[in-house]
Motif scaffolding. Structure first.
Motif, PDB file in Angstrom:
ATOM      1  N   SER A   7      45.811  44.129  37.675  1.00 40.22           N
ATOM      2  CA  SER A   7      45.064  43.737  38.868  1.00 40.22           C
ATOM      3  C   SER A   7      43.966  44.762  39.080  1.00 40.22           C
ATOM      4  CB  SER A   7      45.980  43.660  40.085  1.00 40.22           C
ATOM      5  OG  SER A   7      45.285  43.159  41.206  1.00 40.22           O
ATOM      6  N   GLU A   8      42.721  44.317  39.064  1.00 39.94           N
ATOM      7  CA  GLU A   8      41.578  45.231  39.106  1.00 39.94           C
ATOM      8  C   GLU A   8      40.579  44.787  40.169  1.00 39.94           C
ATOM      9  OE1 GLU A   8      38.001  45.466  36.142  1.00 39.94           O
ATOM     10  OE2 GLU A   8      39.623  46.708  35.348  1.00 39.94           O
ATOM     11  N   PRO A   9      40.118  45.710  41.013  1.00 40.53           N
ATOM     12  CA  PRO A   9      39.123  45.323  42.019  1.00 40.53           C
ATOM     13  C   PRO A   9      37.786  44.980  41.370  1.00 40.53           C
ATOM     14  CG  PRO A   9      39.387  47.703  41.985  1.00 40.53           C
ATOM     15  CD  PRO A   9      40.452  47.138  41.085  1.00 40.53           C
ATOM     16  N   GLY A  10      37.042  44.112  42.022  1.00 37.52           N
ATOM     17  CA  GLY A  10      35.718  43.775  41.522  1.00 37.52           C
ATOM     18  C   GLY A  10      34.726  44.886  41.729  1.00 37.52           C
ATOM     19  N   ARG A  14      35.468  49.241  46.947  1.00 37.47           N
ATOM     20  CA  ARG A  14      36.161  48.407  47.921  1.00 37.47           C
ATOM     21  C   ARG A  14      37.614  48.234  47.507  1.00 37.47           C
ATOM     22  NH1 ARG A  14      33.545  44.819  51.214  1.00 37.47           N
ATOM     23  NH2 ARG A  14      35.202  43.317  50.821  1.00 37.47           N
ATOM     24  N   PRO A  15      38.528  48.107  48.472  1.00 37.54           N
ATOM     25  CA  PRO A  15      39.936  47.888  48.126  1.00 37.54           C
ATOM     26  C   PRO A  15      40.124  46.540  47.424  1.00 37.54           C
ATOM     27  CG  PRO A  15      39.701  48.533  50.435  1.00 37.54           C
ATOM     28  CD  PRO A  15      38.323  48.231  49.930  1.00 37.54           C
ATOM     29  N   VAL A 191      60.037  25.767  29.306  1.00 38.16           N
ATOM     30  CA  VAL A 191      59.067  26.827  29.610  1.00 38.16           C
ATOM     31  C   VAL A 191      59.443  28.077  28.817  1.00 38.16           C
ATOM     32  CG1 VAL A 191      57.999  28.246  31.395  1.00 38.16           C
ATOM     33  CG2 VAL A 191      58.708  25.888  31.926  1.00 38.16           C
ATOM     34  N   ARG A 192      58.594  28.462  27.901  1.00 39.89           N
ATOM     35  CA  ARG A 192      58.810  29.682  27.119  1.00 39.89           C
ATOM     36  C   ARG A 192      58.069  30.885  27.714  1.00 39.89           C
ATOM     37  NH1 ARG A 192      60.986  28.557  22.017  1.00 39.89           N
ATOM     38  NH2 ARG A 192      62.587  26.988  22.434  1.00 39.89           N
ATOM     39  N   ALA A 193      56.946  30.604  28.375  1.00 44.22           N
ATOM     40  CA  ALA A 193      56.156  31.684  28.972  1.00 44.22           C
ATOM     41  C   ALA A 193      55.301  31.096  30.075  1.00 44.22           C
ATOM     42  CB  ALA A 193      55.281  32.369  27.924  1.00 44.22           C
ATOM     43  N   LEU A 194      54.854  31.959  30.998  1.00 41.27           N
ATOM     44  CA  LEU A 194      53.978  31.501  32.070  1.00 41.27           C
ATOM     45  C   LEU A 194      52.989  32.601  32.426  1.00 41.27           C
ATOM     46  CD1 LEU A 194      54.945  32.874  35.037  1.00 41.27           C
ATOM     47  CD2 LEU A 194      56.877  31.367  34.638  1.00 41.27           C
ATOM     48  N   ALA A 195      51.913  32.188  33.068  1.00 38.80           N
ATOM     49  CA  ALA A 195      50.887  33.128  33.518  1.00 38.80           C
ATOM     50  C   ALA A 195      50.445  32.731  34.912  1.00 38.80           C
ATOM     51  CB  ALA A 195      49.697  33.133  32.569  1.00 38.80           C
ATOM     52  N   ALA A 196      50.235  33.726  35.774  1.00 40.24           N
ATOM     53  CA  ALA A 196      49.711  33.513  37.115  1.00 40.24           C
ATOM     54  C   ALA A 196      48.424  34.315  37.238  1.00 40.24           C
ATOM     55  CB  ALA A 196      50.727  33.957  38.173  1.00 40.24           C
ATOM     56  N   LEU A 197      47.359  33.669  37.749  1.00 42.57           N
ATOM     57  CA  LEU A 197      46.046  34.302  37.755  1.00 42.57           C
ATOM     58  C   LEU A 197      45.268  33.988  39.022  1.00 42.57           C
ATOM     59  CD1 LEU A 197      46.289  32.469  34.752  1.00 42.57           C
ATOM     60  CD2 LEU A 197      44.926  34.456  34.140  1.00 42.57           C
ATOM     61  N   THR A 198      44.488  34.963  39.488  1.00 43.11           N
ATOM     62  CA  THR A 198      43.518  34.688  40.540  1.00 43.11           C
ATOM     63  C   THR A 198      42.244  34.155  39.909  1.00 43.11           C
ATOM     64  OG1 THR A 198      42.621  36.943  40.471  1.00 43.11           O
ATOM     65  CG2 THR A 198      44.464  36.535  41.982  1.00 43.11           C
ATOM     66  N   ASP A 199      41.347  33.614  40.746  1.00 40.47           N
ATOM     67  CA  ASP A 199      40.150  33.001  40.173  1.00 40.47           C
ATOM     68  C   ASP A 199      39.184  34.029  39.588  1.00 40.47           C
ATOM     69  OD1 ASP A 199      39.264  34.033  42.605  1.00 40.47           O
ATOM     70  OD2 ASP A 199      38.013  32.301  43.071  1.00 40.47           O
ATOM     71  N   GLY A 200      39.388  35.314  39.917  1.00 38.73           N
ATOM     72  CA  GLY A 200      38.600  36.339  39.257  1.00 38.73           C
ATOM     73  C   GLY A 200      38.939  36.473  37.793  1.00 38.73           C
ATOM     74  N   ASP A 253      34.427  39.909  40.754  1.00 41.42           N
ATOM     75  CA  ASP A 253      35.459  39.541  41.713  1.00 41.42           C
ATOM     76  C   ASP A 253      36.734  40.293  41.359  1.00 41.42           C
ATOM     77  OD1 ASP A 253      36.746  38.289  43.779  1.00 41.42           O
ATOM     78  OD2 ASP A 253      36.879  36.331  42.810  1.00 41.42           O
ATOM     79  N   ASP A 254      37.601  40.519  42.355  1.00 38.61           N
ATOM     80  CA  ASP A 254      38.921  41.053  42.052  1.00 38.61           C
ATOM     81  C   ASP A 254      39.576  40.133  41.019  1.00 38.61           C
ATOM     82  OD1 ASP A 254      38.381  42.846  44.076  1.00 38.61           O
ATOM     83  OD2 ASP A 254      39.603  41.800  45.568  1.00 38.61           O
ATOM     84  N   ALA A 255      40.228  40.715  40.026  1.00 39.07           N
ATOM     85  CA  ALA A 255      40.818  39.914  38.949  1.00 39.07           C
ATOM     86  C   ALA A 255      42.255  40.335  38.708  1.00 39.07           C
ATOM     87  CB  ALA A 255      39.994  40.058  37.669  1.00 39.07           C
ATOM     88  N   THR A 256      43.164  39.376  38.769  1.00 38.97           N
ATOM     89  CA  THR A 256      44.591  39.650  38.577  1.00 38.97           C
ATOM     90  C   THR A 256      45.176  38.640  37.606  1.00 38.97           C
ATOM     91  OG1 THR A 256      44.848  40.585  40.799  1.00 38.97           O
ATOM     92  CG2 THR A 256      46.832  39.751  39.726  1.00 38.97           C
ATOM     93  N   ALA A 257      45.958  39.154  36.653  1.00 34.56           N
ATOM     94  CA  ALA A 257      46.628  38.290  35.684  1.00 34.56           C
ATOM     95  C   ALA A 257      48.036  38.831  35.435  1.00 34.56           C
ATOM     96  CB  ALA A 257      45.855  38.229  34.374  1.00 34.56           C
ATOM     97  N   VAL A 258      49.023  37.936  35.498  1.00 34.51           N
ATOM     98  CA  VAL A 258      50.406  38.282  35.197  1.00 34.51           C
ATOM     99  C   VAL A 258      50.899  37.344  34.107  1.00 34.51           C
ATOM    100  CG1 VAL A 258      52.731  38.613  36.089  1.00 34.51           C
ATOM    101  CG2 VAL A 258      50.777  38.958  37.605  1.00 34.51           C
ATOM    102  N   TYR A 259      51.418  37.919  33.046  1.00 30.83           N
ATOM    103  CA  TYR A 259      51.957  37.132  31.924  1.00 30.83           C
ATOM    104  C   TYR A 259      53.439  37.430  31.787  1.00 30.83           C
ATOM    105  CZ  TYR A 259      52.853  35.711  27.095  1.00 30.83           C
ATOM    106  OH  TYR A 259      53.371  35.131  25.958  1.00 30.83           O
TER     107      TYR A 259
END
Length: 262
Positions: A7-10, A14-15, A191-200, A253-259
């Motif tokens: 998870s990285e700020p844009g 800024r927080p 389901v073998r794997a999943l990813a959750a992501l913000t639009d960033g 944009d703030d960008a977050t990815a979880v795998y």
């Protein structure tokens, strides 16, 4: 189970307004992923004394705890409780009816030995990969289906579309919005794997068209979440002058990815 979270700020000045969490119950069976994308407030204010990061930390923490501990509740019921808990924390000091009261998009998944449950609200994204390698996006596309003319200004959006019928919904102060989320349940064996992501993070696919959802998932699986965010940053920087892809959107944009491999 293997997890990879970035998870990285844009903007480093800024927080980060995103939230990401992975929860594992003490029994060692199952787990959950929570990703929130806080909505950047307009300069005119929100009617709230608290920042968006304060809100996403409160809501994300509540979602993580409730999703792990309350396995008898549906994800919609959990989101409603988490919104209520967060609203109660500042109802006495803030104008929670303000259309820009702190709010966030949501991607939430919970798995057990037999099932994978999911919930998506607004433009966060969940991707799941099956045993045959097929990647399925689980999306709330109401915002994407709105005409660009309806989104021309913040005033138009707030007056006509934000958390309104015919528009789109975010997690703010009204627990009832949880019933408007996109939800479902899949057999765990599918389901073998999943990813959750913000639009960033999904800009790689949705904004810059570097590859489809399967290509994005392959990138996460092979090179990791850090590589996806770095590639998005390179594309954003290259588009800074022409803005052929970003248009009115912020450059970074703030960008977050979880795998997660189950």
């Amino acid at each position: 189970m293997r997890t990879d979270l970035v998870s990285e700020p844009g903007d480093v000045s800024r927080p980060n307004e995103d939230f990401a969490g992975v929860g594992l119950p003490a029994c060692g069976q199952g787990g959950c992923v929570v990703v929130l994308d806080g909505v950047t407030p307009p300069s005119a204010g929100t009617g709230c004394l608290h920042s968006v990061p304060w809100f996403t930390a409160r809501l994300g923490g509540a979602l993580t705890e409730l999703t792990v501990s309350c396995r008898d509740l549906t994800l919609s019921e959990i989101l409603a409780r988490a919104i209520r808990r967060t609203a109660d924390a500042h109802a006495d000091t803030c104008e929670l009816s303000h259309p820009r009261t702190p709010q966030a998009t949501v991607a939430l998944a919970r798995w057990s030995a037999t099932a994978v449950e999911y919930l998506v609200l607004s433009d966060a994204a969940l991707l799941v990969r099956g045993p045959d390698g097929t990647v399925t996006p689980l999306l709330d596309d109401r915002l994407a289906r709105l005409p660009r003319s309806a989104l021309a200004t913040d005033a138009l959006v707030d007056a006509n579309l934000r958390n309104k019928e015919g528009g789109f919904f975010t997690a703010a102060a009204d627990p009832a919005v949880a019933a408007r989320a996109v939800t479902g349940t899949l057999p765990r064996r599918d389901v073998r794997a999943l990813a959750a992501l913000t639009d960033g993070a999904t800009r790689w696919t949705e904004t810059f068209r570097e590859g489809d959802w399967t290509a994005l998932f392959d990138l996460l699986a092979k090179e990791g979440a850090r590589s996806l965010v770095e590639r998005v940053r390179e594309l954003e920087t290259a588009d800074r002058r022409e803005r052929a892809y970003l248009g009115r959107a912020k450059t970074h944009d703030d960008a977050t990815a979880v795998y997660v491999e189950l």
